[in-house]
Design a protein around this motif. Structure first.
Motif, PDB file in Angstrom:
ATOM      1  N   LEU A   1       0.807  -1.217   0.000  1.00  0.00           N
ATOM      2  CA  LEU A   1       0.000   0.000   0.000  1.00  0.00           C
ATOM      3  C   LEU A   1       0.844   1.272   0.000  1.00  0.00           C
ATOM      4  O   LEU A   1       0.308   2.377   0.076  1.00  0.00           O
ATOM      5  N   SER A   2       2.171   1.144  -0.085  1.00  0.00           N
ATOM      6  CA  SER A   2       3.037   2.312   0.025  1.00  0.00           C
ATOM      7  C   SER A   2       3.942   2.438  -1.195  1.00  0.00           C
ATOM      8  O   SER A   2       3.937   1.591  -2.084  1.00  0.00           O
ATOM      9  N   GLN A   3       4.710   3.490  -1.181  1.00  0.00           N
ATOM     10  CA  GLN A   3       5.736   3.706  -2.201  1.00  0.00           C
ATOM     11  C   GLN A   3       6.824   4.584  -1.609  1.00  0.00           C
ATOM     12  O   GLN A   3       6.721   5.014  -0.467  1.00  0.00           O
ATOM     13  N   GLY A   4       7.885   4.780  -2.360  1.00  0.00           N
ATOM     14  CA  GLY A   4       8.990   5.586  -1.860  1.00  0.00           C
ATOM     15  C   GLY A   4       9.746   4.893  -0.743  1.00  0.00           C
ATOM     16  O   GLY A   4       9.851   3.672  -0.706  1.00  0.00           O
ATOM     17  N   TRP A   5      10.286   5.691   0.189  1.00  0.00           N
ATOM     18  CA  TRP A   5      11.091   5.129   1.281  1.00  0.00           C
ATOM     19  C   TRP A   5      10.269   4.200   2.169  1.00  0.00           C
ATOM     20  O   TRP A   5      10.799   3.252   2.738  1.00  0.00           O
ATOM     21  N   ALA A   6       8.949   4.478   2.317  1.00  0.00           N
ATOM     22  CA  ALA A   6       8.103   3.634   3.168  1.00  0.00           C
ATOM     23  C   ALA A   6       8.009   2.216   2.622  1.00  0.00           C
ATOM     24  O   ALA A   6       7.977   1.247   3.385  1.00  0.00           O
ATOM     25  N   LEU A   7       7.990   2.069   1.315  1.00  0.00           N
ATOM     26  CA  LEU A   7       7.965   0.748   0.681  1.00  0.00           C
ATOM     27  C   LEU A   7       9.176  -0.061   1.136  1.00  0.00           C
ATOM     28  O   LEU A   7       9.039  -1.219   1.537  1.00  0.00           O
ATOM     29  N   TRP A   8      10.336   0.542   1.097  1.00  0.00           N
ATOM     30  CA  TRP A   8      11.572  -0.127   1.494  1.00  0.00           C
ATOM     31  C   TRP A   8      11.560  -0.446   2.987  1.00  0.00           C
ATOM     32  O   TRP A   8      11.922  -1.556   3.391  1.00  0.00           O
ATOM     33  N   ALA A   9      11.141   0.503   3.796  1.00  0.00           N
ATOM     34  CA  ALA A   9      11.125   0.307   5.251  1.00  0.00           C
ATOM     35  C   ALA A   9      10.146  -0.790   5.650  1.00  0.00           C
ATOM     36  O   ALA A   9      10.472  -1.658   6.476  1.00  0.00           O
ATOM     37  N   PHE A  10       8.951  -0.770   5.078  1.00  0.00           N
ATOM     38  CA  PHE A  10       7.971  -1.809   5.406  1.00  0.00           C
ATOM     39  C   PHE A  10       8.455  -3.184   4.953  1.00  0.00           C
ATOM     40  O   PHE A  10       8.243  -4.185   5.645  1.00  0.00           O
ATOM     41  N   SER A  11       9.115  -3.251   3.819  1.00  0.00           N
ATOM     42  CA  SER A  11       9.611  -4.540   3.330  1.00  0.00           C
ATOM     43  C   SER A  11      10.707  -5.098   4.235  1.00  0.00           C
ATOM     44  O   SER A  11      10.718  -6.294   4.541  1.00  0.00           O
ATOM     45  N   ILE A  12      11.625  -4.247   4.667  1.00  0.00           N
ATOM     46  CA  ILE A  12      12.686  -4.694   5.582  1.00  0.00           C
ATOM     47  C   ILE A  12      12.081  -5.162   6.901  1.00  0.00           C
ATOM     48  O   ILE A  12      12.420  -6.237   7.418  1.00  0.00           O
ATOM     49  N   ALA A  13      11.175  -4.374   7.447  1.00  0.00           N
ATOM     50  CA  ALA A  13      10.538  -4.741   8.718  1.00  0.00           C
ATOM     51  C   ALA A  13       9.740  -6.035   8.575  1.00  0.00           C
ATOM     52  O   ALA A  13       9.784  -6.894   9.466  1.00  0.00           O
ATOM     53  N   ALA A  14       9.037  -6.194   7.461  1.00  0.00           N
ATOM     54  CA  ALA A  14       8.278  -7.434   7.226  1.00  0.00           C
ATOM     55  C   ALA A  14       9.201  -8.635   7.150  1.00  0.00           C
ATOM     56  O   ALA A  14       8.886  -9.710   7.676  1.00  0.00           O
ATOM     57  N   SER A  15      10.356  -8.474   6.509  1.00  0.00           N
ATOM     58  CA  SER A  15      11.324  -9.574   6.410  1.00  0.00           C
ATOM     59  C   SER A  15      11.843  -9.985   7.776  1.00  0.00           C
ATOM     60  O   SER A  15      11.928 -11.180   8.087  1.00  0.00           O
ATOM     61  N   ILE A  16      12.186  -9.011   8.589  1.00  0.00           N
ATOM     62  CA  ILE A  16      12.759  -9.314   9.898  1.00  0.00           C
ATOM     63  C   ILE A  16      11.700  -9.903  10.827  1.00  0.00           C
ATOM     64  O   ILE A  16      11.904 -10.973  11.424  1.00  0.00           O
ATOM     65  N   ILE A  17      10.571  -9.237  10.943  1.00  0.00           N
ATOM     66  CA  ILE A  17       9.537  -9.699  11.873  1.00  0.00           C
ATOM     67  C   ILE A  17       8.909 -11.004  11.392  1.00  0.00           C
ATOM     68  O   ILE A  17       8.715 -11.939  12.171  1.00  0.00           O
ATOM     69  N   GLY A  18       8.616 -11.098  10.102  1.00  0.00           N
ATOM     70  CA  GLY A  18       8.033 -12.335   9.568  1.00  0.00           C
ATOM     71  C   GLY A  18       8.957 -13.529   9.712  1.00  0.00           C
ATOM     72  O   GLY A  18       8.511 -14.647   9.982  1.00  0.00           O
ATOM     73  N   ALA A  19      10.260 -13.301   9.549  1.00  0.00           N
ATOM     74  CA  ALA A  19      11.223 -14.403   9.673  1.00  0.00           C
ATOM     75  C   ALA A  19      11.300 -14.951  11.089  1.00  0.00           C
ATOM     76  O   ALA A  19      11.688 -16.104  11.293  1.00  0.00           O
ATOM     77  N   ALA A  20      10.913 -14.161  12.064  1.00  0.00           N
ATOM     78  CA  ALA A  20      10.921 -14.642  13.451  1.00  0.00           C
ATOM     79  C   ALA A  20       9.942 -15.793  13.656  1.00  0.00           C
ATOM     80  O   ALA A  20      10.087 -16.569  14.610  1.00  0.00           O
ATOM     81  N   ALA A  21       8.976 -15.930  12.759  1.00  0.00           N
ATOM     82  CA  ALA A  21       8.020 -17.039  12.853  1.00  0.00           C
ATOM     83  C   ALA A  21       8.659 -18.381  12.465  1.00  0.00           C
ATOM     84  O   ALA A  21       8.191 -19.437  12.892  1.00  0.00           O
ATOM     85  N   VAL A  22       9.710 -18.338  11.680  1.00  0.00           N
ATOM     86  CA  VAL A  22      10.317 -19.582  11.179  1.00  0.00           C
ATOM     87  C   VAL A  22      10.810 -20.487  12.305  1.00  0.00           C
ATOM     88  O   VAL A  22      10.407 -21.653  12.388  1.00  0.00           O
ATOM     89  N   PRO A  23      11.678 -20.022  13.208  1.00  0.00           N
ATOM     90  CA  PRO A  23      12.116 -20.932  14.272  1.00  0.00           C
ATOM     91  C   PRO A  23      11.007 -21.230  15.280  1.00  0.00           C
ATOM     92  O   PRO A  23      10.999 -22.296  15.900  1.00  0.00           O
ATOM     93  N   ALA A  24      10.072 -20.310  15.440  1.00  0.00           N
ATOM     94  CA  ALA A  24       9.001 -20.522  16.412  1.00  0.00           C
ATOM     95  C   ALA A  24       8.006 -21.578  15.942  1.00  0.00           C
ATOM     96  O   ALA A  24       7.540 -22.397  16.733  1.00  0.00           O
ATOM     97  N   LEU A  25       7.691 -21.587  14.655  1.00  0.00           N
ATOM     98  CA  LEU A  25       6.650 -22.486  14.144  1.00  0.00           C
ATOM     99  C   LEU A  25       7.190 -23.642  13.312  1.00  0.00           C
ATOM    100  O   LEU A  25       6.495 -24.631  13.114  1.00  0.00           O
ATOM    101  N   GLY A  26       8.408 -23.514  12.834  1.00  0.00           N
ATOM    102  CA  GLY A  26       8.967 -24.522  11.938  1.00  0.00           C
ATOM    103  C   GLY A  26       9.192 -25.889  12.552  1.00  0.00           C
ATOM    104  O   GLY A  26       9.333 -26.872  11.838  1.00  0.00           O
TER     105      GLY A  26
END
Length: 179
Positions: free
Chosen positions: A90-115
């Protein structure tokens, strides 16, 4: 038969997660190219720079899962990663990059917890069959998500409007994890 409840929990989890993650991943390049005008080189840079930090989430998620518990870390990471991915669409510009980085980091935390749940929940004699069937349901969820996002994006004029709809799958999964 003894593992039926466990099987259906994991099968539903695979389906609900795949409904979102397959189209979010599959359509990302199209979104960046068609909706935001990214070149091939810029798409490559975006992907490398925003997904590589995901390893941080894996390390932190593993530690938090040991300290705080797998269910809460998995649910929060799942919901947070999906919410931030939707925000990225839903974003563009710098927010697109920031949301993507945050999504990668926070979403990846589910891997060891649920894997760990697949290997831990079935006896050795049933593990292969159960994991195969869970994979089939995950692939089915992927197909459903791709079809829904494709149809909705055609009707609404873009992927940004379609992604929040399929985010309902992981939102239900986060509730299922906690409950």
């Amino acid at each position: 038969h003894a593992h039926r409840r466990r099987f259906w929990l994991l099968a539903c989890s695979a389906f609900l997660a795949s409904v979102f993650f397959a189209p979010a991943s599959q359509f990302l390049n199209d979104f960046l190219r068609d909706d935001l005008g990214f070149s091939a080189a810029r798409i490559t840079a975006f992907t490398l720079l925003t997904t590589t930090p995901g390893f941080i989430g894996i390390v932190i998620g593993g530690r938090l899962a040991d300290i705080r518990g797998r269910r809460i870390v998995g649910a929060v990471a799942m919901a947070g990663g999906v919410g931030l991915t939707v925000a990225m669409y839903l974003s563009q510009g710098w927010a697109l990059w920031a949301f993507s980085i945050a999504a990668s980091i926070i979403g990846a935390a589910a891997v060891p917890a649920l894997g760990v749940y697949g290997p831990e929940l079935f006896a050795t004699t049933a593990r292969g069959r159960a994991n195969g069937l869970i994979t089939v349901l995950g692939v089915t969820g992927s197909a459903v998500g791709l079809l829904v996002v494709g149809a909705l994006s055609d009707r609404s004029g873009g992927l940004a409007a379609a992604m929040p709809v399929v985010a309902l799958g992981p939102a239900l999964l986060a509730v299922l994890i906690v409950v």
